[in-house]
Design a protein around this motif. Sequence first.
Motif, PDB file in Angstrom:
ATOM      1  N   PRO A  80       0.834  -1.198   0.000  1.00  0.00           N
ATOM      2  CA  PRO A  80       0.000   0.000   0.000  1.00  0.00           C
ATOM      3  C   PRO A  80       0.872   1.252   0.000  1.00  0.00           C
ATOM      4  CG  PRO A  80       0.093  -0.939   2.202  1.00  0.00           C
ATOM      5  CD  PRO A  80       0.801  -1.905   1.292  1.00  0.00           C
ATOM      6  N   ASN A  81       0.311   2.325  -0.470  1.00  0.00           N
ATOM      7  CA  ASN A  81       0.997   3.623  -0.464  1.00  0.00           C
ATOM      8  C   ASN A  81      -0.026   4.694  -0.142  1.00  0.00           C
ATOM      9  OD1 ASN A  81       3.035   5.524  -0.744  1.00  0.00           O
ATOM     10  ND2 ASN A  81       2.727   5.748  -2.948  1.00  0.00           N
ATOM     11  N   ASP A  82      -0.646   4.543   1.023  1.00  0.00           N
ATOM     12  CA  ASP A  82      -1.748   5.417   1.403  1.00  0.00           C
ATOM     13  C   ASP A  82      -1.233   6.746   1.954  1.00  0.00           C
ATOM     14  OD1 ASP A  82      -3.219   3.261   0.650  1.00  0.00           O
ATOM     15  OD2 ASP A  82      -4.235   2.981   2.575  1.00  0.00           O
ATOM     16  N   GLN A 117       0.682   7.189   5.515  1.00  0.00           N
ATOM     17  CA  GLN A 117       0.936   5.815   5.982  1.00  0.00           C
ATOM     18  C   GLN A 117       2.209   5.768   6.831  1.00  0.00           C
ATOM     19  OE1 GLN A 117       0.549   2.628   2.991  1.00  0.00           O
ATOM     20  NE2 GLN A 117       2.653   2.086   3.474  1.00  0.00           N
ATOM     21  N   THR A 143      -4.231  -6.478   3.626  1.00  0.00           N
ATOM     22  CA  THR A 143      -3.162  -5.795   4.356  1.00  0.00           C
ATOM     23  C   THR A 143      -3.754  -4.825   5.367  1.00  0.00           C
ATOM     24  OG1 THR A 143      -1.681  -5.968   2.443  1.00  0.00           O
ATOM     25  CG2 THR A 143      -1.169  -4.262   4.062  1.00  0.00           C
ATOM     26  N   VAL A 145      -3.233  -1.413   7.429  1.00  0.00           N
ATOM     27  CA  VAL A 145      -2.501  -0.164   7.246  1.00  0.00           C
ATOM     28  C   VAL A 145      -2.775   0.751   8.440  1.00  0.00           C
ATOM     29  CG1 VAL A 145      -2.159   1.855   5.761  1.00  0.00           C
ATOM     30  CG2 VAL A 145      -2.725  -0.355   4.739  1.00  0.00           C
ATOM     31  N   ARG A 179      -6.831  -2.811   4.114  1.00  0.00           N
ATOM     32  CA  ARG A 179      -6.813  -2.559   2.683  1.00  0.00           C
ATOM     33  C   ARG A 179      -7.009  -3.921   2.028  1.00  0.00           C
ATOM     34  NH1 ARG A 179      -7.699   1.670  -0.596  1.00  0.00           N
ATOM     35  NH2 ARG A 179      -6.275   3.043   0.576  1.00  0.00           N
ATOM     36  N   PHE A 207      -6.765  -6.015  -0.510  1.00  0.00           N
ATOM     37  CA  PHE A 207      -6.156  -6.267  -1.810  1.00  0.00           C
ATOM     38  C   PHE A 207      -6.571  -7.612  -2.401  1.00  0.00           C
ATOM     39  CE2 PHE A 207      -2.645  -3.251  -0.380  1.00  0.00           C
ATOM     40  CZ  PHE A 207      -3.079  -2.226  -1.218  1.00  0.00           C
ATOM     41  N   GLY A 235      -9.333  -3.974  -3.400  1.00  0.00           N
ATOM     42  CA  GLY A 235      -8.354  -3.043  -2.861  1.00  0.00           C
ATOM     43  C   GLY A 235      -8.980  -1.952  -2.028  1.00  0.00           C
TER      44      GLY A 235
END
Length: 217
Positions: A63-65, A68, A80, A82, A104, A106, A110
């Motif tokens: 993830p690239n929230d 984060q 995942t 987060v 998240r 996925f 997602g």
Amino acid sequence: MQIAEPRHTFYLRCLTTFRRLTALVLLGLLLSAPDLSAKPQLTVESVTSSATLPAANPAFKHPNDLHQVFFLQRNSNANTIVWVAQFDPDGRLNPDRPIAGYWRRFAGRGHVMAFRWYERVFGFGTKSRELADGSGFEVRFNGIKSEQLLLKQNGPFDAALYTRQNGRDLKMIYGYLEVDESGLLPKVVRLRLYTSDPKTGQYSTHTIAVSGGAFRE
């Protein structure tokens, strides 16, 4: 007329819920630093350094929230967990709730999904306390209240989560759990914790073997 749920379906549903609860307790425990006197017992197998961040499972998306600070994956599936920092309108960490977590999913679309109540209460929810010197917030996961982490602000709308290892503050990036679900209860067999050293820019992989990983009352 309402049709009663078949007894075997009810039992299977209860067993599934129980398995989830025990897995959550285990996952919460294994986010802590190794404590060889506790059960399950954790043994550090190795700590290796690298110039780039390793992918524990290349098939799983990272993830690239926004904001984060840490995430957790398992070999079971791509879903995942987060955790993100939360800020006030001026970009300062929110003193009432500086960190929050969610799923998240996925393995599906997602999409974001909130924790179930038992996931929040027994495992992945957090408690935080602002430090007296104003350097950040002490953060503890509900599943591992004995382990103290530091949520530190690095700039406006910019924060990171740190763990102290051998007198040095390492930035936490993600964790990866290898879980054996072949038996009645999930059994964690290995934990990999990925961190970075802000002073050197090097990444570290902490590989930790687990024994007695099945949850018992």
